[in-house]
Enzyme design. Structure first.
Site, PDB file in Angstrom:
ATOM      1  N   THR A 289      -0.392   2.981  -5.959  1.00 39.78           N
ATOM      2  CA  THR A 289       0.512   1.828  -5.910  1.00 39.78           C
ATOM      3  C   THR A 289      -0.308   0.582  -5.654  1.00 39.78           C
ATOM      4  OG1 THR A 289       0.807   1.700  -3.508  1.00 39.78           O
ATOM      5  CG2 THR A 289       2.224   3.253  -4.722  1.00 39.78           C
ATOM      6  N   ASP A 290       0.295  -0.570  -5.779  1.00 39.97           N
ATOM      7  CA  ASP A 290      -0.341  -1.785  -5.297  1.00 39.97           C
ATOM      8  C   ASP A 290      -0.028  -1.887  -3.780  1.00 39.97           C
ATOM      9  OD1 ASP A 290      -1.726  -4.130  -5.058  1.00 39.97           O
ATOM     10  OD2 ASP A 290      -0.843  -5.074  -6.804  1.00 39.97           O
TER      11      ASP A 290
END
Ligand code: BGC
Length: 765
Positions: A289-290
């Site tokens: 994920t970011d």
């Protein structure tokens, strides 16, 4: 059988033997890896598996609003799979030791970092690098970045960022390669190859992470983290190609974007991460994920932490950056039947596979060789390469009366807030930089001119006049160096210096952190105080050269109208000052070409060369017609088009020829053009080829880049530059999202930029 045929058969047999051996080798390699990981996973508890999915931030460098805590304790308990934005071989070795010596299963951690445009030796920001149009140089910059980062403990970089963007208000355009999917795809592939090399297990190659998947560059209003809404046909034709190119080049990991796609945030978007990425494109690495993106799904309004964590896992997320969502909620979700053991195992396996491929199980300290970090980072050799690369990325926008290159022996007034500011040279995302050791423009000119010419320096004005804005941009160790004197006093000093000089170099524009993440602007002109300084300098009557520092295209219509010479230098990295001096003084002839359109003003945004025609296009040469597609107050043309950039020499194009007027399905069409270096310097030119599909089942862009060649021509040299087109180059996604070509008329354009081309036609049969 005659002997050439026999020879051919022997060659084929040998080739197939070699191929089957390598296949066997890699199949055995895969089998060994699978067995190893299955054995390991057999010993892992559920908690330990969830631990692998967890990626806290080290606390050294924080880019979001949250940071992780108690990392040491978590590592001991097997609750951490990797760590990022921690640096130095010593520190990383010490942390790795906790994992290897103190956790039950001794599984090594993976160490990531935003190595975006170099490690300690910094290359130009990616937007600048893209303007070199030189894939070998770009790959080399990534290779050197990997060598330095790996010498200092890092084995995974969150790069390349390949988000296509047409909106210079968005600060992150500085991190990508501009607006074009074809060029962006080539660069994406070159960077992945540069980082990962041909063997990930070597201690000087690192895992690459293509980001931000997907469409992050199309956020509404150019406002950071905003919504994206886009048709599939635009997505497939214009925005997805560079991500796919990175995956095709073997990128080992992918980072999901913050934005939504079709109403579902990328982090929880099963269509995106599973159907498209894994099933259609065959990606087999892991998806991270970011920063805190799982937590942020709550803000997006699609559920609480437990729900969104389960959604993310099911969508195809394997590793959770900073949210702790997968770590802390998946057990409950498993108990409640909301996720399956198989889904957790799958994610865990993918992460362990990446560690295996990096060779971390063989030697967890493979990337922590303190000797290497002392001898291979920020070396004079690497800095020299960075200087050479930087010089290739500068774009000469204007050069009336050949003000440039500067003549020897003249007195130079060097003026402006970016002239003597080492910290602001590298640009955004330069987390491992040693800013004090960057080369400022003042340093660069002094280095080059020694005692030969007089340099009179004056700051002239601050970067911006509002102290609050100044504080917002003086971050990450990059102060603008606010001068408390009045604007009047500073300008007076600069004017005095200008009057005593033969030429004025005005180092203007943005500070490094005026672009990058969460650095969006609605006004992309030069700050008013800088404009005022420029006016005063021009009023002296001395020739003014604006050296424009920027992380985005700026709206500089007034400057274009009034200043005789403009050299756009982006943020050219740790060696910026020397590289800029090389170009100003003519040691290097500039050859950079814009990869993002410069607008006349902010109202034209989004503006890009490969737009559609509309049903009421404006006739060429006009700038307004009632009931046509245009504006009342400004022409449709940009200030500077995609592909634009001057040289100290001139290039003439003639004799555009096609080998045939038809292209048949599996045939080839040769396109050639004669390019002459008609000026007084040797120089490099990026010869650009564009196509237009005249009639389609769906509307097609007015021009699309389909080829380019950077050629070095000696003064007076004439070169025939040849391109080969095949049916494949004419394919696009139709309304059923099939990648097809359609027979019919095509135009081909070849020239020095997207707006200045020769033209010919052919028919695809
Ligand atoms: C950015 C990413 C970056 C990550 C880790 C985020 O805020 O969007 O591009 O890789 O932080 O630093």
């Amino acid at each position: 059988m005659n002997s050439p045929n026999r020879l051919l058969i022997i060659v084929l047999i040998l080739a197939s033997f070699v191929m089957s051996c390598t296949q066997k080798k890699s199949t055995t390699g895969d089998q060994q890896m699978n067995t190893f990981i299955s054995d390991l996973m057999g010993q892992m508890t559920l908690e330990e598996k969830l631990g692998q999915l967890n990626l806290p931030a080290s606390g050294d460098i924080v880019t979001g609003t949250a940071s992780s805590s108690d990392i040491g304790e978590k590592i001991k308990k097997g609750q951490v799979g990797g760590l990022f934005n921690i640096k130095t071989a010593e520190k990383i070795r010490a942390v790795q030791q906790i994992a290897v010596d103190e956790s039950r299963l001794k599984i090594p951690l993976i160490f990531g970092m935003d190595v975006i445009h170099g490690y300690q030796t910094l290359f130009p920001i990616p937007l600048g690098l893209s303007c070199s149009w030189d894939m070998e140089l770009i790959e080399k910059s990534a290779r050197l970045a990997a060598q330095e980062a790996s010498a200092d403990g890092i084995c995974w970089t969150f790069s390349p960022m390949v988000d296509i963007s047409r909106d210079p208000r968005w600060g992150r355009v500085s991190e990508g390669s501009g607006e074009d999917p074809y060029l962006g795809s080539q660069i994406a592939g070159a960077m992945v190859k540069g980082y990962q090399g041909d063997d990930l297990r070597k201690n000087n190659t690192i895992l690459s992470c293509v980001k931000h998947f997907a469409l992050y560059g199309a956020i509404e209003a150019g406002r950071e983290y905003n919504t994206v809404d886009m048709s599939r046909i635009r997505m497939y034709n214009e925005y997805l190609p560079p991500y796919k190119a990175a995956v095709d080049a073997g990128a080992g990991t992918v980072m999901a974007a913050f934005n939504e796609i079709d109403g579902i945030p990328a982090t929880a978007n099963k269509w995106l991460l599973d159907d498209l990425l894994r099933k259609d494109w065959g990606f087999n690495g892991f998806v991270v994920t970011d920063y805190t993106a799982i937590m942020e799904l709550e803000e997006h309004g699609i559920g609480n932490l437990q729900e969104v964590s389960a959604l993310s896992l099911k969508a195809g997320i394997d590793m959770d950056m900073v949210s702790d969502g997968l770590l802390t909620t998946l057990k409950e979700s498993l108990d409640e039947g909301k996720v399956t053991q198989q889904q957790i195992d799958q994610a865990c396996r993918r992460i362990l596979e990446a560690k295996y491929k990096l060779g971390l199980f063989e030697d967890p300290y493979r990337y922590c060789d303190v000797n290497r970090s002392k001898t291979e980072v920020f070396t004079p050799e690497n800095r020299q390469v960075a200087r050479e690369i930087a010089a290739q990325t500068l774009v000469l926008l204007k050069n009336d009366n050949q003000v440039l290159p500067l003549q020897a022996g003249k007195t130079i007034a060097l003026v402006g807030p970016l002239a003597d500011n080492r910290e602001n040279m590298p640009g955004t995302w330069s987390v491992a930089g040693d800013f004090a050791r960057s080369v400022s423009l003042l340093d660069g000119l002094k280095n080059a001119l020694g005692g030969e010419a007089k340099i009179l320096y004056a700051m002239g004005t601050n970067v911006v006049s509002d102290p609050e804005l100044d504080a917002r941009i003086s971050i990450f160790g990059k102060p603008t160096k606010w001068d408390k004197r009045s604007q009047k006093e500073m300008i007076a000093e600069a004017v005095t210096a200008a009057r005593k000089s033969d030429v004025v170099i005005a180092a203007m524009g943005e500070a490094a952190e005026m672009s990058g993440e969460a650095a969006c602007r609605t006004n992309i002109e030069l700050p008013e105080n800088q404009k005022e300084l420029l006016k005063a300098l021009l009023a002296t009557g001395k020739p003014v050269v604006m050296v424009l520092f920027t992380g985005r295209p700026l709206a500089i219509a007034a400057e274009k109208a009034n200043i005789p010479a403009i050299l756009n230098v982006w943020f050219a990295g740790s060696e910026a000052g020397d590289a800029i001096a090389d170009v100003l003084l003519g040691k290097v002839n500039p050859s950079g070409k814009l990869t993002m359109t410069f607008p006349q003003n902010v109202g034209q945004i989004p503006i890009f060369y490969n737009h559609k025609n509309t049903g009421r296009p404006l006739a060429e040469g006009k700038w307004f017609s009632k009931f046509r597609s245009n504006y009342l107050d400004v022409p449709n043309e940009p200030l500077y088009p995609f592909g634009y950039g001057l040289s100290y020499t001139t290039f003439d194009y003639k004799n555009l020829k096609l080998s045939d007027s038809n292209l048949i399905a599996d045939g080839e069409l040769k396109v050639s053009v004669e390019v002459t270096n008609s000026g007084n310097y040797d120089g490099a030119e990026v010869v650009q080829l564009y196509l237009r599909d005249m009639v389609g089942t769906v509307t097609r862009p007015v021009k699309e880049l389909k080829g380019f060649q950077k050629v070095l021509l000696k003064k007076g040299e004439i070169r025939t530059v040849e391109f080969t087109l095949t049916e494949k180059d004419l394919r696009f996604y139709n309304s059923d999202l099939q990648f097809v070509s359609e027979p019919g008329d095509f135009k081909v354009f070849v020239g020095t930029n997207s707006a200045n081309t020769l033209e010919a036609s052919f028919v695809l049969k």
